[in-house]
Design an enzyme around this catalytic site. Structure first.
Site, mmCIF file in Angstrom:
data_model
loop_
_atom_site.group_PDB
_atom_site.id
_atom_site.type_symbol
_atom_site.label_atom_id
_atom_site.label_comp_id
_atom_site.label_asym_id
_atom_site.label_seq_id
_atom_site.Cartn_x
_atom_site.Cartn_y
_atom_site.Cartn_z
ATOM 1 N N ASP A 90 59.254 23.466 27.974
ATOM 2 C CA ASP A 90 58.870 22.284 27.210
ATOM 3 C C ASP A 90 60.131 21.719 26.567
ATOM 4 O OD1 ASP A 90 57.550 20.363 25.821
ATOM 5 O OD2 ASP A 90 56.367 21.708 24.579
ATOM 6 N N ASP A 270 48.835 24.679 31.159
ATOM 7 C CA ASP A 270 49.309 25.724 30.247
ATOM 8 C C ASP A 270 48.531 25.613 28.962
ATOM 9 O OD1 ASP A 270 51.325 24.943 27.716
ATOM 10 O OD2 ASP A 270 50.986 23.329 29.160
ATOM 11 N N CYS A 308 35.363 42.182 35.978
ATOM 12 C CA CYS A 308 36.813 41.981 35.850
ATOM 13 C C CYS A 308 37.563 43.221 36.328
ATOM 14 C CB CYS A 308 37.166 41.668 34.392
ATOM 15 S SG CYS A 308 38.924 41.393 34.105
ATOM 16 N N CYS A 310 40.890 43.730 35.612
ATOM 17 C CA CYS A 310 42.131 43.893 34.850
ATOM 18 C C CYS A 310 42.255 45.326 34.329
ATOM 19 C CB CYS A 310 42.191 42.897 33.689
ATOM 20 S SG CYS A 310 41.189 43.326 32.247
ATOM 21 N N CYS A 313 39.732 46.238 31.512
ATOM 22 C CA CYS A 313 38.326 46.414 31.912
ATOM 23 C C CYS A 313 38.141 47.529 32.938
ATOM 24 C CB CYS A 313 37.778 45.112 32.485
ATOM 25 S SG CYS A 313 37.551 43.805 31.254
ATOM 26 N N HIS A 346 43.502 41.122 29.209
ATOM 27 C CA HIS A 346 42.235 40.673 29.791
ATOM 28 C C HIS A 346 42.169 39.149 29.873
ATOM 29 C CE1 HIS A 346 38.059 40.038 30.684
ATOM 30 N NE2 HIS A 346 38.040 39.176 29.665
#
Length: 382
Positions: A90, A270, A308, A310, A313, A346
């Site tokens: 940015d 984003d 999920c 991840c 999880c 997560h």
């Protein structure tokens, strides 16, 4: 260097491939925000594990700390943070906007006091380009004025939005001149401004398109406006940008915003929401949002989201990880730093997986069906 290939379309939704100096990015894509050279609360290894393809850095904050001498020593931001995939930076315009009364904007640039040590500083389009060249980010954003939704207690008027938009347009030309003078080998994006006024957005867009930039962003949303105004601008602007260039919607948003943005022709997103919300115990799931601090999770053996995969999880497949809601609730209530770390893993995984599912649906011409299923699942509740 930037190459953008459009691989598939369905309505306004697009599936693409973006090639940058540090790698290839499959779009639509969500980009985790790494303001100070790190995505808060998550190890870089975890970002690789969840297939983060590109992350953000922030020109303003990295200029403050650690400064350009350190960045030059490491050959740029990639070497400093040891991340060798693409990075977008940015320009500092949003951070300048967030300083409020602490800054003074003129035609030349912005004067402000450093939030770190109080030093008097001056940020201009040229200096922003110089900083981003040192950072060696793959995508460089123009220095712009982020048009506010409210100005000194009143809604920003059309005249005020026009003044801001035209200033950003003039700054864009200065950014281009300095970017070329520096022989920066990366890609410079322009930012469409114009507040909540569609005709000003169109003027800004047309002026930027005339410059034939490598890519374009839509800025000045998620700055305090009602959701319906953000959705109105999102429906108006992205699909009017050139079809053969990447389109980036800055600072957006919820999972619903991302899917809606794709349907409006956006390629890149984003937002700090998945990481910031994770630090406050607010978790995103396929079936709606979950606030892990609530007492109802005290003895719940289930993971955050049973679908999920991840680390938080489901673990890593080697007997590590995979935690109950009860455990995460306990960590939150005790103030353990592991709580926001696991929550961030997560949330980011969920956002990145959502974008993967969007890409998969576009690959087979099933985005409309995916969108309907996504809405139904999210409305079901956890």
């Amino acid at each position: 260097m930037l190459q953008f290939e459009l691989l598939a379309t369905e309505g306004l939704a697009r599936r693409g491939r973006l090639t940058l100096n540090h790698g290839v990015v499959q779009t639509p894509i969500f980009m985790p925000v790494g303001t100070y050279g790190t995505v808060k609360g998550v190890l870089p290894r975890s970002l690789h594990d969840m297939n983060a393809q590109i992350i953000l850095g922030n020109t303003f904050h990295l200029w403050m700390r650690p400064g350009l001498d350190v960045m030059r020593h490491f050959g740029g931001l990639h070497g400093f943070e040891n991340w060798h995939k693409p990075i977008l930076t940015d320009s500092g315009g949003f951070q300048v906007w967030s300083l409020g009364e602490m800054r003074k904007i003129s035609e030349e640039g912005v004067k402000f006091a450093s939030p770190v040590n109080g030093d008097k500083l001056f940020l201009t389009p040229e200096i922003s380009m110089q900083i981003q060249t040192v950072l060696n980010s793959d995508i460089v954003m123009q220095f712009d004025e982020c048009t506010p939704y409210e100005t000194k207690g009143h809604l920003t008027t059309e005249a005020e939005a026009r003044h801001s938009m035209e200033l950003s347009r003039r700054w864009m030309k200065r950014c281009m001149a300095e970017f070329e003078r520096l022989q920066n080998p990366n890609a410079l994006f322009g930012i469409v401004q114009g507040g909540m006024f569609e005709h000003l957005r169109q003027e800004s867009l047309e002026a930027l398109v005339e410059l034939d930039l490598p890519g374009y962003a839509v800025g000045g949303v998620s700055v305090g406006e009602p959701k319906e105004d953000m959705l109105r601008i999102m429906a108006h602007t992205p699909h009017r940008l050139p079809a053969h260039k990447p389109r980036y919607l800055m600072g957006v948003g919820t999972p619903e915003d991302l899917v809606e943005g794709v349907s409006c022709g956006v390629d890149m997103f984003d937002c700090v929401m998945p990481t910031r919300n994770a630090r406050n115990g607010h978790l995103f799931t396929r079936f709606g949002d979950l606030k892990i601090r609530n007492a109802r999770h005290k003895s719940d053996e289930r993971p955050i989201d049973e679908t999920c995969r991840c680390y938080t999880c489901a673990g890593d497949g080697q007997g590590h990880g995979g935690f109950s809601r009860a455990y995460l609730h306990h960590l939150e209530r005790c103030g353990e730093m592991l709580a926001p770390m696991l929550a961030t893993i997560h949330n980011l995984h969920y956002y990145l997986q959502l974008m993967q599912e969007v890409r998969d649906a576009l690959d087979v011409g099933q985005f409309a069906a995916f969108r309907a299923r996504f809405a139904a699942d999210r409305a079901r509740g956890v």
